[in-house]
Write a protein that holds these residues in place. Structure first.
Motif, PDB file in Angstrom:
ATOM      1  N   UNK C   1      -0.702  -3.157 -14.663  1.00 49.00           N
ATOM      2  CA  UNK C   1       0.250  -3.673 -13.684  1.00 49.00           C
ATOM      3  C   UNK C   1      -0.333  -3.622 -12.281  1.00 49.00           C
ATOM      4  N   UNK C   2      -1.115  -2.563 -12.048  1.00 50.39           N
ATOM      5  CA  UNK C   2      -1.713  -2.424 -10.729  1.00 50.39           C
ATOM      6  C   UNK C   2      -2.583  -3.644 -10.416  1.00 50.39           C
ATOM      7  N   UNK C   3      -3.393  -4.029 -11.442  1.00 52.57           N
ATOM      8  CA  UNK C   3      -4.293  -5.169 -11.249  1.00 52.57           C
ATOM      9  C   UNK C   3      -3.504  -6.444 -10.994  1.00 52.57           C
ATOM     10  N   UNK C   4      -2.422  -6.609 -11.736  1.00 51.73           N
ATOM     11  CA  UNK C   4      -1.602  -7.798 -11.561  1.00 51.73           C
ATOM     12  C   UNK C   4      -1.019  -7.840 -10.158  1.00 51.73           C
ATOM     13  N   UNK C   5      -0.605  -6.666  -9.683  1.00 48.53           N
ATOM     14  CA  UNK C   5      -0.028  -6.608  -8.345  1.00 48.53           C
ATOM     15  C   UNK C   5      -1.073  -6.987  -7.300  1.00 48.53           C
ATOM     16  N   UNK C   6      -2.304  -6.542  -7.566  1.00 45.47           N
ATOM     17  CA  UNK C   6      -3.363  -6.900  -6.636  1.00 45.47           C
ATOM     18  C   UNK C   6      -3.592  -8.407  -6.614  1.00 45.47           C
ATOM     19  N   UNK C   7      -3.339  -9.039  -7.746  1.00 47.92           N
ATOM     20  CA  UNK C   7      -3.499 -10.487  -7.815  1.00 47.92           C
ATOM     21  C   UNK C   7      -2.309 -11.231  -7.236  1.00 47.92           C
ATOM     22  N   UNK C 261       4.391  12.021 -11.417  1.00 47.46           N
ATOM     23  CA  UNK C 261       3.770  11.126 -12.396  1.00 47.46           C
ATOM     24  C   UNK C 261       4.002   9.675 -11.976  1.00 47.46           C
ATOM     25  N   UNK C 262       5.231   9.404 -11.553  1.00 48.92           N
ATOM     26  CA  UNK C 262       5.601   8.039 -11.191  1.00 48.92           C
ATOM     27  C   UNK C 262       4.775   7.531 -10.011  1.00 48.92           C
ATOM     28  N   UNK C 263       4.646   8.389  -8.991  1.00 52.70           N
ATOM     29  CA  UNK C 263       3.980   7.924  -7.767  1.00 52.70           C
ATOM     30  C   UNK C 263       2.493   7.708  -8.030  1.00 52.70           C
ATOM     31  N   UNK C 264       1.927   8.418  -9.001  1.00 51.38           N
ATOM     32  CA  UNK C 264       0.513   8.230  -9.305  1.00 51.38           C
ATOM     33  C   UNK C 264       0.259   7.115 -10.320  1.00 51.38           C
ATOM     34  N   UNK C 265       1.200   6.884 -11.218  1.00 47.99           N
ATOM     35  CA  UNK C 265       0.915   5.912 -12.282  1.00 47.99           C
ATOM     36  C   UNK C 265       1.738   4.636 -12.156  1.00 47.99           C
ATOM     37  N   UNK C 266       2.840   4.676 -11.433  1.00 46.54           N
ATOM     38  CA  UNK C 266       3.704   3.492 -11.389  1.00 46.54           C
ATOM     39  C   UNK C 266       4.051   3.132  -9.954  1.00 46.54           C
ATOM     40  N   UNK C 267       3.090   3.285  -9.067  1.00 46.08           N
ATOM     41  CA  UNK C 267       3.398   3.083  -7.658  1.00 46.08           C
ATOM     42  C   UNK C 267       3.893   1.662  -7.382  1.00 46.08           C
ATOM     43  N   UNK C 268       3.393   0.718  -8.197  1.00 43.48           N
ATOM     44  CA  UNK C 268       3.791  -0.678  -8.008  1.00 43.48           C
ATOM     45  C   UNK C 268       5.296  -0.859  -8.125  1.00 43.48           C
ATOM     46  N   UNK C 269       5.918   0.036  -8.877  1.00 43.77           N
ATOM     47  CA  UNK C 269       7.348  -0.129  -9.135  1.00 43.77           C
ATOM     48  C   UNK C 269       8.199   0.526  -8.043  1.00 43.77           C
ATOM     49  N   UNK C 270       7.594   1.436  -7.279  1.00 43.33           N
ATOM     50  CA  UNK C 270       8.352   2.149  -6.261  1.00 43.33           C
ATOM     51  C   UNK C 270       8.450   1.282  -5.010  1.00 43.33           C
ATOM     52  N   UNK C 271       9.619   1.294  -4.416  1.00 41.57           N
ATOM     53  CA  UNK C 271       9.715   0.541  -3.171  1.00 41.57           C
ATOM     54  C   UNK C 271       9.331   1.442  -2.000  1.00 41.57           C
ATOM     55  N   UNK C 272       9.254   0.838  -0.817  1.00 37.72           N
ATOM     56  CA  UNK C 272       8.753   1.576   0.332  1.00 37.72           C
ATOM     57  C   UNK C 272       9.639   2.778   0.666  1.00 37.72           C
ATOM     58  N   UNK C 273      10.957   2.597   0.440  1.00 43.31           N
ATOM     59  CA  UNK C 273      11.872   3.690   0.751  1.00 43.31           C
ATOM     60  C   UNK C 273      11.539   4.920  -0.091  1.00 43.31           C
ATOM     61  N   UNK C 274      11.282   4.667  -1.371  1.00 44.19           N
ATOM     62  CA  UNK C 274      10.960   5.777  -2.276  1.00 44.19           C
ATOM     63  C   UNK C 274       9.644   6.437  -1.872  1.00 44.19           C
ATOM     64  N   UNK C 275       8.634   5.588  -1.614  1.00 40.86           N
ATOM     65  CA  UNK C 275       7.305   6.112  -1.282  1.00 40.86           C
ATOM     66  C   UNK C 275       7.349   6.908   0.024  1.00 40.86           C
ATOM     67  N   UNK C 276       8.042   6.356   1.009  1.00 40.35           N
ATOM     68  CA  UNK C 276       8.080   7.016   2.319  1.00 40.35           C
ATOM     69  C   UNK C 276       8.835   8.335   2.284  1.00 40.35           C
ATOM     70  N   UNK C 277       9.858   8.390   1.457  1.00 38.32           N
ATOM     71  CA  UNK C 277      10.721   9.564   1.470  1.00 38.32           C
ATOM     72  C   UNK C 277      10.287  10.653   0.497  1.00 38.32           C
ATOM     73  N   UNK C 278       9.379  10.290  -0.428  1.00 32.29           N
ATOM     74  CA  UNK C 278       9.133  11.207  -1.544  1.00 32.29           C
ATOM     75  C   UNK C 278       8.622  12.568  -1.087  1.00 32.29           C
TER      76      UNK C 278
END
Lengths: 310, 174, 418
Positions: C1-7, C261-278
């Motif tokens: 998914x990460x690669x797809x997001x990069x594309x 686990x989520x932030x390291x493996x599924x970061x593409x799925x987290x929105x900015x609010x989640x990432x910023x606040x985690x």
């Protein structure tokens, strides 16, 4: 009597708590926990047992149990140590006789089966109320409702109930039922008691057996340990034991409390209605205090942004 | 099966109780050489008891006969009342010990008549308790089939002999 | 998914596509990818290979267990009626799922809206933990088809297990309702969403009540076995409160672990609010967990004092108890405290992991290891271990499946936002 009232109250309040979601039927109060005054029991005099295993054979026949692994006259079973322990009742054998070697005296033989407690732990732990203590003194169970959770096996202080693990479609609890269906309810002596050549076991009203047992201790000074096992253990058991050697040496659990097992759980059961009664008000109160004067965006769809950040 | 066995035993008992003269020995110097004990046969056959032999090897009649034979009483519990008594009419085991299994109820019902005899074993237990205790103490044969042969019903009951579980070694003689 | 997001491929995260059309259900399920893209990323993920391997062995074993009975996959122990399936599956999964009511209470009742970005993850963690505890239970019960008997057919209301059954069942419903808001958003059923949101306070209060009682009740189940559970792990008066209090740090730390686990493996799925606040939220959760741990530590010793069991501490079992407390309570307490003090998120995360392991150790000690301390030690059958791992793998897969799709880690962009 206050004990009974309290227990009934407890059961009632717990049932009441369940009623929050759905009202249970009257059957919920069917658990009859008090000792029955005319309950029968068996006095087992270990000084008489010679380990002939007739009782095991009689039980197998009476209860129509499956074929044993070894003949009932095969005494090599006394040397078996499954898991390093003496034998115990299983799904195929509701009673077993074990030999306990002594350092100073001849070996002691002891018959093990359900002790038919006055306040059975199995009964009080069963969440489908499958167990029943009958007025005749037997602890029986309804295998039509047994879910197979095996909580009774956890709760039984004597490690008696077994479970038919081998059955895929109808695995249920298996244990001695005091020959209730075939004998006890008609006032007859259980099969094992009848089969004993040495009259190790005396069948009768529990009250009378206690008298007989103490009379035996008095009459033969020095013969018995001055203790009737089961008279008080875990609230009293229907089956009572006399022994010449300390009960620990005959494999008994001597660390059991005299209180019924359920008494340990009452502390917790008592807080259940309290939590149910107090928490709603307490936490709603917290909620009102915490959110006083603040906008609360319920029903606003996805409205987290509208709410204040602390 | 056990019930029918019991009925059979009771029937047999009634019959044999009449036929077999309850061993009549009114004096200590008169007793039978052998006694046939076969009122309780079901899983095992009867026992021919060599009374002579046992008279020779035991210390006295009272070892088995409590106070009934008029010889010095061994059991201190019996001695409390019967220390200096002469022989009594009934000395056979089944004269006092009942065929019916003893229960707390039967003990209670008899208590008024024989106040101190209220914990009396039934006949089967009286035999076994009396015999086996000594046999084990003195190393005499103590296996079940040392004294009485097992019947076919007994083999079936103990799942032994021809009824042994498949795959298991036939158990040792009982 | 990460690669797809990069594309430059955007995963599905809103009610409407960028061109204003609605997403179809199939597209939603495929995360907005084409079937080919979806399958490619499934195959590319090495973790899926591991899952496939576990399922290839484990699923047939579960079928095997239902055809040939429990005896075919366990040691059929009469002395250890509850093996790994319950010792781990029920007694460990449930405390690790206490996050739902903790975060629900904080956000909805105490108005701590700063926790909101993680609230749904905590609720989902609760729901799935309970759900799979029930799955473990179903595999372990002799007659799972009778599971509903204590609810509808034959009542044993004075039994602790009756409370556990009722409370887990009702709490599962409560949690399902709480998490359903995310599902309703995703599926586009706004009225359902609004209906549930209106009842949030009620649901949350119900959640607190039910959680207090059945977390405690799980402990009280062992109060039936005085003499079987070692005295150091047994307390007639305090067992329920031990289990309840330790479930608080357990649930909070489980959320920290899952979010890590989520932030390291599924970061593409987290929105900015989640990432910023985690990071901030992790520290706050760690504070809560540390408070819970110190309370737990205190009441553990209180129980030893209450029953005067100090003498046991000098025995081998006492050493084991001290190891459990040292490793499972004191060590994480130190890690979390230092982490909180220095605002070191990673240290807090390590502390959280140790806390989770410590609670697992406590539950396994109570249910399996010190249980029957007078008797032999049961070592679970290898097939029972494999089945336990398999169910846990299904749990992880389900967890990931939902996280990938429902607006748990991200905020759903409704039509109004677009």
């Amino acid at each position: 009597m206050s004990k009974i009232t309290r227990r009934k109250f407890l059961a009632g309040s717990v049932a009441g708590s369940a009623a929050i979601a759905m009202a249970p039927t009257k059957k919920a109060f069917g658990a009859n926990l008090e000792g029955f005054p005319d309950g029968m029991g068996v006095l087992v005099d270990l000084t008489r047992c010679v380990g002939c295993r007739s009782c095991e054979a009689a039980c197998n026949k009476e209860q129509k149990l499956p074929e044993p692994d070894k003949s009932f006259d095969d005494f090599s079973v006394f040397d078996e140590r499954p898991h390093g322990e003496h034998r115990r009742p299983t799904e195929k054998t509701y009673t077993v006789v074990n030999r306990y070697d002594q350092t100073k005296t001849e070996p002691v033989y002891r018959k093990i089966q359900c002790n038919h407690c006055n306040e059975p732990a199995c009964l009080t732990s069963c969440f489908v109320n499958a167990y029943k203590k009958t007025p005749e003194g037997a602890v029986i169970y309804n295998d039509k409702v047994c879910v197979g959770c095996r909580n009774c096996m956890i709760a039984c202080p004597f490690n008696i109930p077994a479970f038919s693990y081998s059955s895929a479609l109808n695995p249920i609890i298996k244990k001695c039922i005091f020959c209730y269906d075939t004998r006890l309810k008609d006032g007859q002596v259980p099969a094992c008691v009848e089969s004993c050549p040495q009259q190790v076991m005396l069948f009768g009203k529990r009250k009378e057996l206690i008298r007989v047992a103490h009379a035996r201790i008095r009459r033969s000074p020095g013969k018995y340990v001055d203790h009737l096992y089961g008279e008080n253990e875990v609230g009293g058991t229907g089956w009572l034991y006399l022994s010449a050697v300390p009960f620990k040496e005959a494999g008994f659990n001597v660390s059991l409390p005299n209180e019924p097992i359920i008494n340990n759980v009452k502390d917790f059961l008592a807080i259940v209605p309290m939590v149910l009664a107090i928490w709603p008000a307490l936490f709603t109160g917290f909620h009102l205090l915490s959110t006083k004067g603040k906008s609360h965006g319920h029903g606003e769809g996805h409205s987290h942004e509208e709410q204040e950040e602390h | 099966m056990i019930n029918s066995g019991k009925k059979l035993m009771t029937g047999l008992a009634g019959l044999l109780f009449c036929c077999l003269v309850a061993v009549s020995c009114y004096a200590t110097d008169f007793f039978p050489e052998t006694i046939e004990m076969n009122v309780l046969t079901d899983l095992y056959g009867g026992v021919v008891f060599d009374h002579d032999l046992h008279v020779m090897i035991t210390e006295g009649c009272a070892v088995c006969h409590h106070h009934t034979t008029g010889t010095p009483v061994v059991d201190s519990y019996c001695a409390k009342c019967h220390a200096d008594e002469g022989p009594v009419e009934t000395v056979s085991c089944q004269g006092c010990h009942t065929l019916e299994p003893v229960t707390a109820q039967s003990m209670r019902e008899q208590r008024d008549v024989y106040r101190y005899h209220d914990d009396k074993p039934d006949l089967k237990a009286a035999y076994h308790l009396s015999c086996l205790g000594c046999h084990m103490e003195f190393g005499a044969p103590a296996g079940c089939q040392d004294c009485h042969a097992r019947t076919e019903a007994g083999d079936a009951f103990f799942r032994s002999g021809q009824f042994a579980p498949a795959g298991s070694a036939v158990g040792p003689a009982h | 998914m990460k690669k797809l997001a990069e594309n430059g491929i955007q995963p599905h995260d809103a009610e409407m596509k960028s061109d204003g059309r609605k997403w179809s259900l199939m597209e939603k399920l495929l995360l907005g990818l084409t079937l080919d893209q979806y399958l490619q990323q499934v195959v590319r993920n090495k973790f899926n290979w591991l899952l496939a391997l576990i399922f290839a062995i484990g699923i047939p074993l579960i079928v095997y267990r239902f055809i040939f009975g429990l005896g075919s996959v366990t040691h059929s122990s009469y002395d250890y009626p509850w093996g790994l399936l319950l010792g781990f599956g029920l007694f460990c999964m449930v405390p690790l799922s206490a996050s739902g009511f903790m975060l629900g209470t904080s956000v909805e009742l105490f108005g701590r809206h700063d926790f909101e970005p993680i609230e749904r993850l905590a609720l989902l963690n609760g729901l799935l933990g309970y759900l799979f505890a029930v799955v473990y239970l179903l595999v372990d019960l002799g007659q799972p088809w009778r599971l509903a008997y204590p609810m509808v057919y034959s009542f044993g209301p004075a039994a602790v297990l009756f409370l556990v059954g009722w409370h887990v069942a009702t709490y599962l419903s409560v949690q399902l309702a709480e998490v359903s808001t995310a599902f309703f958003e995703w599926i586009g059923f706004r009225r359902g969403y609004e209906f549930i949101r209106k009842g949030t306070v009620g649901l949350t209060v119900a959640g607190v009540i039910l959680s207090t009682l059945h977390q405690g009740a799980l402990g009280a189940l062992f109060v039936y076995a005085p003499g079987k559970v070692h005295p150091l792990w047994y307390s007639a008066s305090f067992q329920w409160i031990h289990f309840f209090v330790s479930s608080i740090p357990a649930g909070l730390c489980m959320v920290i672990c899952v979010s890590t686990v989520v932030i390291y493996t599924m970061k593409w799925r987290c929105d900015q609010r989640f990432i910023d606040n985690l990071d901030r939220i992790t520290i706050s959760l760690a504070k809560g967990a540390a408070m819970g741990l110190i309370t737990y530590l205190f009441i553990k010793f209180l129980a030893v004092a209450h029953d005067n069991e100090w003498a046991y501490l000098t025995t081998g079992w006492g050493l084991w108890w001290l190891i459990e407390i040292g490793f499972g309570v004191i060590l994480p307490l130190i890690l979390l405290s230092i982490g909180i003090h220095h605002k070191n998120v990673n240290l807090c995360r390590i502390g959280a992991l140790v806390t989770v392991l410590g609670v697992l150790l406590n539950r396994l000690n109570t249910s399996l290891i010190t249980f029957n301390w007078h008797l032999y030690q049961e070592v679970p059958h290898i097939l029972e271990v494999i089945i336990s791992i398999t169910i846990f793998a299904i749990y992880i897969m389900t967890y990931r499946f939902i996280l990938n799709r429902l607006p748990i880690l991200y905020q759903f962009k409704s039509r109004a936002d677009a």
